[in-house]
Design an enzyme around this catalytic site. Structure first.
Site, short mmCIF file in Angstrom:
data_model
loop_
_atom_site.label_atom_id
_atom_site.label_comp_id
_atom_site.label_asym_id
_atom_site.label_seq_id
_atom_site.Cartn_x
_atom_site.Cartn_y
_atom_site.Cartn_z
N LYS A 152 9.66 -10.19 -29.76
CA LYS A 152 10.45 -10.18 -29.13
C LYS A 152 11.45 -9.62 -30.23
O LYS A 152 12.78 -9.49 -30.05
CB LYS A 152 11.06 -12.24 -29.62
CG LYS A 152 10.35 -12.41 -28.47
CD LYS A 152 10.60 -14.01 -28.39
CE LYS A 152 10.07 -15.04 -29.25
NZ LYS A 152 8.56 -14.86 -29.42
N ARG B 106 14.79 -23.60 -26.85
CA ARG B 106 13.46 -23.24 -27.04
C ARG B 106 12.13 -24.47 -26.45
O ARG B 106 11.01 -24.89 -26.59
CB ARG B 106 13.32 -23.88 -28.83
CG ARG B 106 11.69 -23.87 -28.70
CD ARG B 106 11.60 -23.94 -30.67
NE ARG B 106 12.17 -22.18 -31.59
CZ ARG B 106 11.55 -21.86 -32.14
NH1 ARG B 106 10.64 -21.23 -31.35
NH2 ARG B 106 12.84 -20.47 -32.85
N ARG C 238 -0.71 -9.02 -38.95
CA ARG C 238 -0.34 -8.27 -39.85
C ARG C 238 -0.64 -8.61 -41.45
O ARG C 238 -1.55 -9.78 -41.91
CB ARG C 238 0.98 -8.86 -39.45
CG ARG C 238 1.43 -9.18 -38.06
CD ARG C 238 2.53 -9.47 -38.38
NE ARG C 238 2.68 -10.76 -38.71
CZ ARG C 238 3.37 -11.57 -37.90
NH1 ARG C 238 4.40 -11.09 -36.95
NH2 ARG C 238 3.51 -13.18 -37.79
N ARG D 67 -0.19 -13.47 -44.51
CA ARG D 67 1.15 -14.61 -44.59
C ARG D 67 -0.10 -15.85 -44.33
O ARG D 67 -0.83 -15.55 -43.34
CB ARG D 67 1.78 -14.66 -44.11
CG ARG D 67 2.86 -13.86 -44.54
CD ARG D 67 4.44 -14.47 -43.27
NE ARG D 67 4.39 -14.85 -42.35
CZ ARG D 67 5.04 -14.81 -41.57
NH1 ARG D 67 6.46 -14.42 -41.56
NH2 ARG D 67 5.05 -15.40 -40.31
N ARG E 106 -0.23 -22.15 -33.34
CA ARG E 106 1.16 -21.57 -32.59
C ARG E 106 1.36 -21.52 -31.76
O ARG E 106 2.20 -21.88 -30.25
CB ARG E 106 1.25 -20.62 -33.57
CG ARG E 106 2.41 -21.19 -35.10
CD ARG E 106 2.31 -19.30 -35.67
NE ARG E 106 2.93 -18.64 -35.78
CZ ARG E 106 3.51 -17.61 -35.93
NH1 ARG E 106 2.37 -17.26 -36.97
NH2 ARG E 106 3.87 -16.80 -35.71
#
Length: 218
Positions: free
Chosen positions: A13, A88, A127, A161, A172
């Site tokens: 996004k 949201r 990532r 992370r 999530r």
């Protein structure tokens, strides 16, 4: 144009928002930037948001809504904007409708970036971020550094992370399905949703989105 961008975590996004906003010559308004700007400038809204964040609590919708309304009232957003991360949930979507209605305008489109769940997990869990500069991002499958664990740009250490592991990503996604996905149905009832397949190169996804917006305008 007044556009809302939605999609699961890892859908790209932020990247798409930046490209689309540039192509459409409208400001990219992201929730993260709103919070950072209000907190760093010490605004009343920033102080309110920080008081909740310092306690590890969610910032109430009314504070987020007020930040968004304030940003959309600025001169550069008079001709349109691209919202990323807001609304949201359905409550925020209803508040946004009321804000726009009071100004005599409305949303033009809601772009829904569609990515299969397994791909989201693969993207995020793979990532690797540079400890020296978090904008230096690599990926174990899609964008490997020349030397494993070392940033090509500055030589810093690359790390994963804590919230980029598979278990956290799936949590999530659950939050996204529960809280954010219902706004897609909310906007679909208004005939605003344009679904964009978000697999492939960044430029290809941007081209799909621009083409969809043009055809939607037509």
């Amino acid at each position: 144009m007044r556009i809302v961008l939605v999609g699961p975590p890892g859908a790209g996004k932020g990247t798409q928002a930046a490209y689309l906003a540039k192509n459409l010559s409208i400001p990219h308004i992201s929730t993260g930037d709103l919070f950072r700007a209000n907190i760093s400038q010490g605004t009343d809204l920033g102080k309110q948001a920080r008081s909740y964040m310092d306690k590890g609590q969610l910032v109430p919708d009314e504070v987020t809504n007020a930040m968004a309304e304030d940003r959309m009232s600025q001169a550069d957003a008079a001709g349109g904007f691209l919202l990323d991360g807001f609304p949201r949930n359905v409550g925020q979507a209803e508040a946004l409708d009321e804000m726009l209605k009071s100004k005599g305008v409305a949303l033009d489109a809601v772009l829904d970036l569609e990515v299969p769940e397994d791909e989201v997990v693969k993207r995020i869990a793979g990532r690797r971020i540079c400890r020296n500069d978090s904008s230096h991002v690599f990926h174990v499958a899609y964008n490997q550094p020349e030397t494993e664990g070392v940033c090509d740009i500055c030589g810093g250490e690359l790390y994963q992370r804590d919230d980029d592991n598979e278990e956290t990503v799936r949590t999530r996604l659950e939050v996204y399905h529960t809280q954010t996905e219902p706004i897609i149905d909310y906007y679909r009832e208004q005939g605003l949703v344009v679904t964009i397949p978000a697999l492939g190169k960044v430029t290809e996804v941007t081209e799909r989105a621009m083409a969809a917006l043009k055809s939607d305008e037509g």
